[in-house]
Motif scaffolding. Structure first.
Motif, PDB file in Angstrom:
ATOM      1  N   LYS A 136     -13.684  -6.538   3.777  1.00 13.17           N
ATOM      2  CA  LYS A 136     -13.067  -7.627   3.008  1.00 13.17           C
ATOM      3  C   LYS A 136     -12.653  -7.229   1.592  1.00 13.17           C
ATOM      4  O   LYS A 136     -11.544  -7.511   1.161  1.00 13.17           O
ATOM      5  CB  LYS A 136     -14.053  -8.805   2.922  1.00 13.17           C
ATOM      6  N   GLU A 137     -13.573  -6.541   0.879  1.00 11.15           N
ATOM      7  CA  GLU A 137     -13.238  -6.138  -0.496  1.00 11.15           C
ATOM      8  C   GLU A 137     -12.033  -5.196  -0.509  1.00 11.15           C
ATOM      9  O   GLU A 137     -11.155  -5.286  -1.357  1.00 11.15           O
ATOM     10  CB  GLU A 137     -14.410  -5.423  -1.169  1.00 11.15           C
ATOM     11  N   GLY A 138     -12.042  -4.278   0.469  1.00  9.37           N
ATOM     12  CA  GLY A 138     -10.935  -3.330   0.582  1.00  9.37           C
ATOM     13  C   GLY A 138      -9.617  -4.049   0.788  1.00  9.37           C
ATOM     14  O   GLY A 138      -8.610  -3.750   0.140  1.00  9.37           O
ATOM     15  N   ALA A 139      -9.628  -5.012   1.687  1.00 10.73           N
ATOM     16  CA  ALA A 139      -8.408  -5.773   1.966  1.00 10.73           C
ATOM     17  C   ALA A 139      -7.954  -6.531   0.727  1.00 10.73           C
ATOM     18  O   ALA A 139      -6.758  -6.620   0.434  1.00 10.73           O
ATOM     19  CB  ALA A 139      -8.648  -6.735   3.128  1.00 10.73           C
ATOM     20  N   ARG A 140      -8.925  -7.053  -0.029  1.00 17.08           N
ATOM     21  CA  ARG A 140      -8.582  -7.849  -1.220  1.00 17.08           C
ATOM     22  C   ARG A 140      -7.785  -7.014  -2.226  1.00 17.08           C
ATOM     23  O   ARG A 140      -6.823  -7.489  -2.833  1.00 17.08           O
ATOM     24  CB  ARG A 140      -9.878  -8.367  -1.851  1.00 17.08           C
ATOM     25  N   GLY A 141      -8.174  -5.753  -2.377  1.00 21.66           N
ATOM     26  CA  GLY A 141      -7.443  -4.877  -3.296  1.00 21.66           C
ATOM     27  C   GLY A 141      -6.016  -4.636  -2.819  1.00 21.66           C
ATOM     28  O   GLY A 141      -5.078  -4.592  -3.621  1.00 21.66           O
ATOM     29  N   CYS A 142      -5.852  -4.498  -1.516  1.00 21.70           N
ATOM     30  CA  CYS A 142      -4.517  -4.195  -0.966  1.00 21.70           C
ATOM     31  C   CYS A 142      -3.587  -5.400  -1.028  1.00 21.70           C
ATOM     32  O   CYS A 142      -2.363  -5.270  -1.042  1.00 21.70           O
ATOM     33  CB  CYS A 142      -4.642  -3.691   0.468  1.00 21.70           C
ATOM     34  N   GLU A 143      -4.183  -6.599  -1.070  1.00 25.91           N
ATOM     35  CA  GLU A 143      -3.414  -7.833  -1.199  1.00 25.91           C
ATOM     36  C   GLU A 143      -2.507  -7.774  -2.426  1.00 25.91           C
ATOM     37  O   GLU A 143      -1.402  -8.311  -2.430  1.00 25.91           O
ATOM     38  CB  GLU A 143      -4.444  -8.970  -1.362  1.00 25.91           C
ATOM     39  N   GLU A 144      -2.975  -7.102  -3.463  1.00 26.38           N
ATOM     40  CA  GLU A 144      -2.252  -7.099  -4.738  1.00 26.38           C
ATOM     41  C   GLU A 144      -0.955  -6.307  -4.693  1.00 26.38           C
ATOM     42  O   GLU A 144      -0.135  -6.416  -5.599  1.00 26.38           O
ATOM     43  CB  GLU A 144      -3.182  -6.572  -5.847  1.00 26.38           C
ATOM     44  N   ILE A 145      -0.758  -5.511  -3.634  1.00 30.42           N
ATOM     45  CA  ILE A 145       0.515  -4.787  -3.493  1.00 30.42           C
ATOM     46  C   ILE A 145       1.672  -5.792  -3.528  1.00 30.42           C
ATOM     47  O   ILE A 145       2.717  -5.541  -4.119  1.00 30.42           O
ATOM     48  CB  ILE A 145       0.560  -3.993  -2.160  1.00 30.42           C
ATOM     49  N   LEU A 146       1.458  -6.957  -2.908  1.00 30.85           N
ATOM     50  CA  LEU A 146       2.539  -7.939  -2.795  1.00 30.85           C
ATOM     51  C   LEU A 146       2.992  -8.479  -4.140  1.00 30.85           C
ATOM     52  O   LEU A 146       4.159  -8.839  -4.310  1.00 30.85           O
ATOM     53  CB  LEU A 146       2.113  -9.085  -1.863  1.00 30.85           C
ATOM     54  N   ASP A 147       2.057  -8.533  -5.119  1.00 32.37           N
ATOM     55  CA  ASP A 147       2.442  -8.996  -6.455  1.00 32.37           C
ATOM     56  C   ASP A 147       3.409  -8.021  -7.126  1.00 32.37           C
ATOM     57  O   ASP A 147       4.018  -8.353  -8.142  1.00 32.37           O
ATOM     58  CB  ASP A 147       1.193  -9.126  -7.349  1.00 32.37           C
ATOM     59  N   GLU A 148       3.500  -6.818  -6.569  1.00 31.00           N
ATOM     60  CA  GLU A 148       4.309  -5.773  -7.206  1.00 31.00           C
ATOM     61  C   GLU A 148       5.602  -5.494  -6.438  1.00 31.00           C
ATOM     62  O   GLU A 148       6.289  -4.532  -6.723  1.00 31.00           O
ATOM     63  CB  GLU A 148       3.476  -4.486  -7.320  1.00 31.00           C
ATOM     64  N   LEU A 149       5.905  -6.313  -5.437  1.00 32.95           N
ATOM     65  CA  LEU A 149       7.127  -6.085  -4.643  1.00 32.95           C
ATOM     66  C   LEU A 149       8.155  -7.181  -4.920  1.00 32.95           C
ATOM     67  O   LEU A 149       7.790  -8.308  -5.248  1.00 32.95           O
ATOM     68  CB  LEU A 149       6.793  -6.076  -3.141  1.00 32.95           C
ATOM     69  N   PRO A 150       9.461  -6.876  -4.779  1.00 35.12           N
ATOM     70  CA  PRO A 150      10.495  -7.896  -4.992  1.00 35.12           C
ATOM     71  C   PRO A 150      10.303  -9.075  -4.023  1.00 35.12           C
ATOM     72  O   PRO A 150       9.885  -8.865  -2.874  1.00 35.12           O
ATOM     73  CB  PRO A 150      11.798  -7.149  -4.650  1.00 35.12           C
ATOM     74  N   VAL A 151      10.616 -10.283  -4.492  1.00 36.24           N
ATOM     75  CA  VAL A 151      10.378 -11.474  -3.669  1.00 36.24           C
ATOM     76  C   VAL A 151      11.277 -11.516  -2.435  1.00 36.24           C
ATOM     77  O   VAL A 151      10.948 -12.175  -1.448  1.00 36.24           O
ATOM     78  CB  VAL A 151      10.572 -12.788  -4.465  1.00 36.24           C
ATOM     79  N   ASP A 152      12.412 -10.793  -2.482  1.00 38.47           N
ATOM     80  CA  ASP A 152      13.325 -10.855  -1.337  1.00 38.47           C
ATOM     81  C   ASP A 152      13.061  -9.736  -0.307  1.00 38.47           C
ATOM     82  O   ASP A 152      13.887  -9.505   0.578  1.00 38.47           O
ATOM     83  CB  ASP A 152      14.788 -10.808  -1.807  1.00 38.47           C
ATOM     84  N   THR A 153      11.913  -9.079  -0.394  1.00 40.12           N
ATOM     85  CA  THR A 153      11.567  -8.046   0.590  1.00 40.12           C
ATOM     86  C   THR A 153      11.526  -8.667   1.985  1.00 40.12           C
ATOM     87  O   THR A 153      10.873  -9.691   2.197  1.00 40.12           O
ATOM     88  CB  THR A 153      10.182  -7.446   0.254  1.00 40.12           C
ATOM     89  N   SER A 154      12.234  -8.043   2.956  1.00 41.66           N
ATOM     90  CA  SER A 154      12.253  -8.647   4.298  1.00 41.66           C
ATOM     91  C   SER A 154      11.376  -7.899   5.301  1.00 41.66           C
ATOM     92  O   SER A 154      10.869  -8.496   6.245  1.00 41.66           O
ATOM     93  CB  SER A 154      13.682  -8.766   4.821  1.00 41.66           C
TER      94      SER A 154
END
Ligand SMILES: *Cc1c(COP(=O)(O)O)cnc(C)c1O
Length: 284
Positions: A136-154
């Motif tokens: 779970k902790e590991g996954a939580r860190g990887c979640e933050e990748i999305l905050d760093e990607l353009p919103v229109d990523t498909s």
């Protein structure tokens, strides 16, 4: 949120892809291993522990990341290394970072909890970290990748071992309201088994498992894959490793060739790092 790694736009054989260069986060605490350790280390501090105990194969990117992270955070580290006693570049660096290595026969290695409690249940400073930083902790860190990607990523692509990174990304997709579809490329044979692990860590089912890109199994390669690495690296200047990221980029290239992906799609490939592990490819 400030990006901790660049997003690099590349053209390769007529495809346009954005590469999230998590391999550039740190040479040793690399890629998704940095992201996975982030909240594990926070939990270590909260629990007042100072000794990281973990598990991995002889070329494990996770062992190297844990060893380097321990040294930088004034912690100590021990690793159960799967299999017979060996020396290689990764373990050499682990030892320089002060990690103690316990080579463990493959049979005994299977029961990680038992190994841990046999040797460390009396060490009040010891902290169990699962192989690959899974959980779970590991996954939580990887979640933050999305905050760093353009919103229109498909479309987002990632390689998968334990599936922890993929699950984190899926949670990030929900959390940011992104419309992106996640393409997961298991690097082990029987990649369908990852579905269960991933679905235990996230409610997002907007993903595809591309299970035909294991090239014979974990850490296995084929001449085609090696040729692909040479071509990709010489044309883009980006190193990719044969265990994880090359298999992912090969899947992207095939889907592009097959007309499933188009240059109008906003495709992001997560470069999960792990380049030191490439040295297992050197012929000896
Ligand atoms: C460990 C690793 C992975 C696999 O990550 P999981 O979260 O276990 O699926 C992918 N890519 C690289 C480069 C890795 O080192």
């Amino acid at each position: 949120m400030r990006s901790i790694s660049p997003l690099q736009h590349i053209s390769f054989n007529g495809m346009h892809i954005s590469v999230k260069r998590d391999d550039m986060i740190d040479p040793f605490i690399s890629g998704n291993k940095w992201r996975k350790l982030k909240y594990i280390l926070e939990d270590v501090k909260k629990a007042g522990k100072t000794h990281l105990v973990t598990f991995g194969g002889a070329y494990s990117n996770h062992l190297l990341a844990t060893a380097a992270a321990a040294a930088r955070n004034s912690l100590t580290s021990t690793a159960f290394v799967r299999g017979e006693v060996v020396e290689n570049e990764v373990l050499f660096l682990c030892k320089l970072f002060g990690m103690e290595l316990i080579f463990t026969p493959r049979d005994a290695y299977k029961d990680k909890k038992a190994l841990y409690s046999e040797q460390f249940s009396h060490d009040p400073k010891a902290y169990f970290i699962d192989e690959g930083g899974a959980g779970k902790e590991g996954a939580r860190g990887c979640e933050e990748i999305l905050d760093e990607l353009p919103v229109d990523t498909s479309h987002i692509f990632c390689a998968a071992g334990t599936g922890t990174t993929a699950a984190g990304i899926l949670n990030g997709i929900i959390g940011t309201g992104s419309k992106a579809h996640l393409h997961i490329v298991p690097v082990l044979k029987g990649g369908d088994r990852l579905r269960e692990t991933i679905e235990s860590l996230t409610l997002n089912r907007n993903f595809t498992l591309h299970t035909n890109y294991h090239f014979g199994g974990y850490a296995k390669t084929t001449p085609d894959l090696i040729l692909f690495i040479q071509e990709f690296t010489s044309k883009t200047g980006i190193l990719i490793d044969q265990i994880y990221t090359a298999k992912m980029f090969m899947a992207i290239a095939d889907l592009h060739k097959a007309g499933v992906l188009h240059n109008t799609d906003k495709v992001v490939a997560i470069h999960t790092g792990g380049l030191i592990g490439m040295f297992s490819m050197v012929n000896r």
